[in-house]
Design a protein around this motif. Sequence first.
Motif, PDB file in Angstrom:
ATOM      1  N   ILE A  26      12.988  29.221  24.659  1.00  0.00           N
ATOM      2  CA  ILE A  26      13.166  28.325  23.454  1.00  0.00           C
ATOM      3  C   ILE A  26      13.996  27.190  23.577  1.00  0.00           C
ATOM      4  N   LEU A  46       7.444  32.538  21.872  1.00  0.00           N
ATOM      5  CA  LEU A  46       8.294  31.382  21.827  1.00  0.00           C
ATOM      6  C   LEU A  46       8.268  31.338  20.164  1.00  0.00           C
ATOM      7  N   GLN A  81      12.007  32.115  18.434  1.00  0.00           N
ATOM      8  CA  GLN A  81      12.434  30.946  17.674  1.00  0.00           C
ATOM      9  C   GLN A  81      13.034  31.464  16.242  1.00  0.00           C
ATOM     10  N   ASN A  82      12.132  31.952  15.497  1.00  0.00           N
ATOM     11  CA  ASN A  82      12.314  32.558  14.290  1.00  0.00           C
ATOM     12  C   ASN A  82      13.505  33.582  14.239  1.00  0.00           C
ATOM     13  N   VAL A 142      16.968  31.487  14.434  1.00  0.00           N
ATOM     14  CA  VAL A 142      17.326  31.158  13.532  1.00  0.00           C
ATOM     15  C   VAL A 142      17.612  32.138  12.315  1.00  0.00           C
TER      16      VAL A 142
END
Lengths: 657, 161, 283
Positions: C150, C242, C246-247, C250
């Motif tokens: 990512i 991916l 990504q989540n 974050v």
Amino acid sequence: MARVGVFVCFCGANIADFVDVPAVVEESKKIKDVKFAVHYKYMCSDPGQQIIKDAIVQNRLTSVVVAACSPRMHEKTFRRAVAEAGLNPYLLEIANIREHSSWVHQKDKKSATEKAADLIRMAVAKSIANEQLHAISVPVTKRALVIGGGIAGIQAALDIADAKIPVVLVEKSPSIGGRMAQLDETFPTLDCSQCILTPKMVDVASHPYIELIPYSEVMELDGFVGNYKVKIKKKASYVNFSTCTGCGACQQKCPVKVPNEYNMGIDKRKAIYTPFPQAVPNKPVIDANHCNMLLKGKCGICAKVCEKGAIDYTMKDEIIEREIGAVVVATGYDLWDPKPYEEYGVGRFKDIITSLEFERMVSANGPTGGVPVRPSDGKVPKTVVFIKCIGSRDEAKGIEYCSKICCMYTAKHAILLHHKVHDSHAYIFYMDIRAAGKGYEEFVKRAQVETGATYLRGRVSKIYRKDDKLIVRGEDGQLGQVVEVEADLVVLATAIIPNKDNPDLARLLGVSYDKYGYMSEAHPKLRPVETAKAGIFLAGCTQAPKDIPDTVSQASACAAKVCGLFSGDTMQKDPMISTVNTDNCSGCQNCIKVCPYQAITAEEIPVARGSKEMRIVAKINEGVCQGCGSCAAVCRSMAISLAGFTDSQIINEIVSI
Amino acid sequence: MDSEVKNKIVSIEKPQLEAPADWQPVIIGILCNWCSYAGSDLTGTSRIQYPPNIRIIRVPCSSRVDPWFLIKSLQTSADGVLVSGCHPGDCHYITGNYFARRRFLVTKKLLNFVGYHEDRIQFSWVSAAEGPKFAKVVEKVTQDIRKLGPLHLNKKENFNR
Amino acid sequence: MDYTKQIQDIAARLFSEGKIDVFVGYRSTGYDENQVPVIITDAGEVDKLVFNDRSVFNLVNYLKFEQTRNKRVGIVVKGCDSRALNLLLTESQVKRDNLYIIGIACEGVLGEDGRKAQNCLECVMPDAVVYDELLGTPSGKREYVVNADILEIAAKGLTERAAYFEDVFSSCIRCNACRHSCPLCYCAKCCIDQDSSALYNGSNTESSAFHALMTWSLHLAGRCVDCRNCEKACPSHLPLHLLHKQNEMVIYQNFQGHLSGLVPEERGAFYKYSLSDPDDFIM
């Protein structure tokens, strides 16, 4: 099979001047499912509503869109009209083409019109997905909570109690009475404040329907309108009120001296004290922050001299709970600290005092025997300068708003000064004289004529010391000259600010407050005593600066609202709440975590009809749910839908643009 | 309604999507009833002017906003989305906006990750007293989306694009 | 890492003591090194069971299905598998009393290419976090690292990213294997398959894939344990990790270092909040 009616309002010129209403009606007719579209000058008027009702019947409409002002204005009105025509009131949608189009796009008629057409499109799409909803009945606890025992709280409590509704009155300090108990005489009648207040205080204490809980604070409020639960902390007074006779021996003997809040710190009180002689209840409390016995374990004189043995150093704070249906917030005001006015010598010169300090001095039960004195040397002042607008109307150093009462009480102070010190002279520096109430202008005239007080229109730029006098240098705007006044005493009419605890209390109650800390009313003109949270009302200076007549009016208005709320055995509740479709619920219970009202619980149901095997699903209490939709948004299984704001309805709005 | 929508183009940023001269962005605003919608009404009552590209949807609370709505908006009719609620601590439903802002951040970052510009969805806290702020927020969002260009071109004739 | 003998012994013992009805484990296919899940129902089958660094699949997925429902289940879980199990327990999908959990202090499994799998290289908790007995020596919690892929994608410009993902989403055939194989995807009727005009149902267009994958990854945000069942099951070889990583990044970076399933009874990141959650992206 939907048959939608669209009704577009001209709203006089408000909409019609900026949106091409006939074109919007024509555009609406082109929308699929719209079977009827018409415009009218004032849709909310009787004939306007009649048009809607007739159209529903004649065109067999299945939903209605009214394009007019904000739903926050007239949604209820139109819902009622639609219901009267036999259509479920929740099949109505409002397109806000006034606040959201005609009023904000006044320079671009074409875009405003296109936007209005789009907003109607969205409302039509939503209304098609709307479901019939029916109001829910919930029980109502007929007991009111009043927070604050000043004149606002006292009046509200008495009015509600006179309607034979039980009231719980919570007051933070040891006695009720609030600011009005600190006043000497009140404008515009020069009534003795204590004389008109104490009968009401006694009424409160003896009223069969009022439970007075002094020296207490609200800790928690749970629930919703008609069904609140409040937790109140009764602070330990260390005095047994039922045994104490109020003889005062303990106060005489106590060795500790503390600045006296009731007298604005001018003199001292004891660690065991009643705030003022006319206190209700007239029983002392021990200030735990200053009592030697409680802090260090030394002394105990008050217990020794108490003939009734009413002192109990082992007392603890107590948390009590009450079930109530409505709350009146009446927490009053504080005085702004004039420290920023350094050029006036605030804090440096002893003979500069605030208006409340002056009020205490001229009060018969005050620290100086009812005569104003100079704090520096105790002499009676002959020349007193009053300066208005200290902190008020001051964007640079203070607060933007006008404190409303200072012009009137300064005129009153001029009169009181004249009464107490016959050969005194008052100078009053002012920007304006705001005397709008009944008898107010006449009162100010009286102050000027009777006392010969000199009103100087201008600001004070600086105050400095010359020997034992204060020189007040300011402008006489009418003469266009700088003037200097040799003052014995300077009184600052300081701005009033809301009770410093308002923001914390507001969060506890779940109501909003503005940037100054005043609790927010639901609508400044049309709903001045309600808050946005149903069942919570505002009275007095907690909402905005006001004088005693307006405070009493507002308190009575709150009482009327409370009585209205309690007029039936049940209350109708807005049906726009969430429900669980147990077919789709997977029982993960994440919804329970996000509900602000603990309205959701887990329950076991059979996995299939007749099955012995059980599974867990969520269950929403329709009485408690307030319809925020937090649960609906986090439910991954899409098992929860919020009536009136379902996924379908919102998505319909989105895709219709 | 569903069949019209199903076959629309996936609208991730296509820089080749050139805006015709008279293109006007479409912005969907999802406002919470108690604070932001009331604030936007105040903007109207105060006659403060702002660009006409925004279309407002009312929800009871910012916590009602499912990321689904944002994705669907960008996929179907909107070139940009604004979500607005009460300031943290002042939510009419006490905790709604606290939960909502977590979802907002993750959704915004995820959409950016898969190819949407960060500014396509924006958020604000606007209270019922902040009429002027709402106008400023709409100005900013409209300007940003105008710069980014359209996500959709096959729209109805009656709205000039 | 090889616990084949121990697992066979434990399973046999559990069956003979009548403590379980079924056992969920791994067995070899017989024709390559890959292993597949197996559910055995009596002691006679225990010699089918194996466990080594090819025991990849997250077996917790099988707790969703008929074969294990309302039965007493023995199961083998590695670190990531057990985190998913924690979440299922918290979300009331399985009862702890019905399970006999053999936890593994995992040393990482190998991918198809014979090298250590990417999610094992980035693993934050290789040791099982819930178990009745633990095999192997625990090595403890590891430092969180941002997934290398990512970072690489984020470094591409917006246009390149958009093109890349458009390509990815266009390959999705909406077979729903990802949902089927994810242990945390257990809704009886998936939101996307419900008869509602608001939601897409199973159509095979590019935009429906985008919708489905976005929604699915957001429903897993704050819950996904990076077991990669989904990616292995996907017939179109979509790089599903991916979206999840990504989540996860974050959420880890912004919400008090939240990582899913490490603590019993702790729920996903979206079901709680902190007063200090970041706000600066909001006007």
